[in-house]
Design an enzyme around this catalytic site. Structure first.
Site, PDB file in Angstrom:
ATOM      1  N   LEU A 181     -95.207  24.563  32.325  1.00 51.06           N
ATOM      2  CA  LEU A 181     -95.114  25.964  32.746  1.00 51.06           C
ATOM      3  C   LEU A 181     -93.629  26.267  32.944  1.00 51.06           C
ATOM      4  O   LEU A 181     -93.081  26.066  34.025  1.00 51.06           O
ATOM      5  CB  LEU A 181     -95.890  26.198  34.045  1.00 51.06           C
ATOM      6  CG  LEU A 181     -95.778  27.601  34.657  1.00 51.06           C
ATOM      7  CD1 LEU A 181     -96.431  28.641  33.768  1.00 51.06           C
ATOM      8  CD2 LEU A 181     -96.393  27.646  36.057  1.00 51.06           C
ATOM      9  N   ALA A 182     -92.986  26.725  31.850  1.00 52.31           N
ATOM     10  CA  ALA A 182     -91.552  27.021  31.930  1.00 52.31           C
ATOM     11  C   ALA A 182     -91.362  28.350  32.641  1.00 52.31           C
ATOM     12  O   ALA A 182     -92.009  29.342  32.308  1.00 52.31           O
ATOM     13  CB  ALA A 182     -90.959  27.075  30.520  1.00 52.31           C
ATOM     14  N   HIS A 183     -90.499  28.355  33.663  1.00 50.92           N
ATOM     15  CA  HIS A 183     -90.272  29.593  34.397  1.00 50.92           C
ATOM     16  C   HIS A 183     -88.999  29.467  35.216  1.00 50.92           C
ATOM     17  O   HIS A 183     -88.517  28.371  35.471  1.00 50.92           O
ATOM     18  CB  HIS A 183     -91.449  29.926  35.317  1.00 50.92           C
ATOM     19  CG  HIS A 183     -91.677  28.921  36.420  1.00 50.92           C
ATOM     20  ND1 HIS A 183     -92.113  27.644  36.178  1.00 50.92           N
ATOM     21  CD2 HIS A 183     -91.517  29.004  37.761  1.00 50.92           C
ATOM     22  CE1 HIS A 183     -92.220  26.992  37.327  1.00 50.92           C
ATOM     23  NE2 HIS A 183     -91.853  27.787  38.313  1.00 50.92           N
ATOM     24  N   ALA A 184     -88.460  30.600  35.625  1.00 52.54           N
ATOM     25  CA  ALA A 184     -87.334  30.629  36.556  1.00 52.54           C
ATOM     26  C   ALA A 184     -87.650  31.710  37.588  1.00 52.54           C
ATOM     27  O   ALA A 184     -88.734  32.294  37.579  1.00 52.54           O
ATOM     28  CB  ALA A 184     -86.024  30.908  35.826  1.00 52.54           C
TER      29      ALA A 184
END
Lengths: 148, 90
Positions: free
Chosen positions: A64-67
């Site tokens: 789950l790629a996120h910033a």
């Protein structure tokens, strides 16, 4: 509340990525393609992993790629990238990764409704394998239960 | 009782842990407040927590705490969450 938009422009099937950075960049490029984020958002997502480690690999085969919300985010949005060859993130349990979910959140106050909708999809233990095997964007939208 | 879920951003992964922990607590008929937070705020947010749910990567950064630190491997596996929360709380 339902998932953020997942248009076909934010879905990439069978992509080739040399390593986890390239895979996360593809997820960021897909968010940029759909208008949810600026291209610089990829760099923010990569920085989170460089800073804190591969914790974004939250289930076997899924990152789950996120910033954080920030100036790189233009709208709530999702992207889905499936890889032809899985890549390693260096996670102690959940490597290798074949599905990257890119998540852009505009304001933190709405994030729980969004991730609750994500949990609804992936608490079904077949969803990750189904996504990895999807051959069309329409397949992905059906698995994610979003309108085409 | 207070449970804190920790990730790097305080949104996203820790939010998924919060949502699924609340679902499991309802099934177990246990009362708790579950708060999602980022690692930079853990000392404040978790000072009165009984349990911290997180990934292996954050265990060292959480450091010494009175709370039980529980590492979750698969954030979507409610059976794993159920077993680990039950052994910590019951």
């Amino acid at each position: 509340m339902s998932l953020p938009p997942l248009p076909a422009s934010a879905i990439v099937i069978g992509a080739h990525a040399a390593d986890w950075r390239a895979a996360v960049t593809l997820a960021g490029d897909a968010l940029a393609a759909s208008g949810a984020a600026k291209p610089e958002y990829s760099r923010e997502m990569i920085r989170m992993i460089e800073e804190h480690g591969p914790y974004v690999v939250i289930a076997p085969g899924l990152a789950l790629a996120h910033a954080r919300p920030g100036p790189e985010v233009l709208a709530d949005g999702l992207s889905v990238v499936t890889l032809a060859e899985p890549v390693s993130f260096g996670h102690p349990y959940n490597d290798p990764v074949s599905v990257i979910l890119g998540l852009a959140i505009l304001t933190a106050d709405r994030h729980l409704a969004v991730v609750a909708a994500v949990a609804n999809i992936f608490n079904d233990s077949t969803a990750i394998a189904d996504l990895a095997a999807a051959t069309t964007a329409a397949d992905v939208q059906r698995i994610m239960q979003v309108p085409a | 009782m207070k449970i804190v879920t920790i990730c790097g951003a305080g949104i996203g992964s820790s939010g998924i842990l919060k949502v699924n922990a609340e679902r499991v607590l309802r099934k177990l008929d246990l009362e708790a407040t579950v708060v999602a937070a980022d690692i930079s705020t853990v000392k404040d947010v978790a000072s009165d927590a009984q349990v911290i749910l997180t990934s292996q990567e954050f265990v060292d950064a959480i450091g010494s705490t009175f709370a039980d630190v529980i590492v979750i491997q698969n954030y979507f596996d409610t059976e794993e969450l159920t077993a680990k929360l039950r052994s910590a709380l019951e």
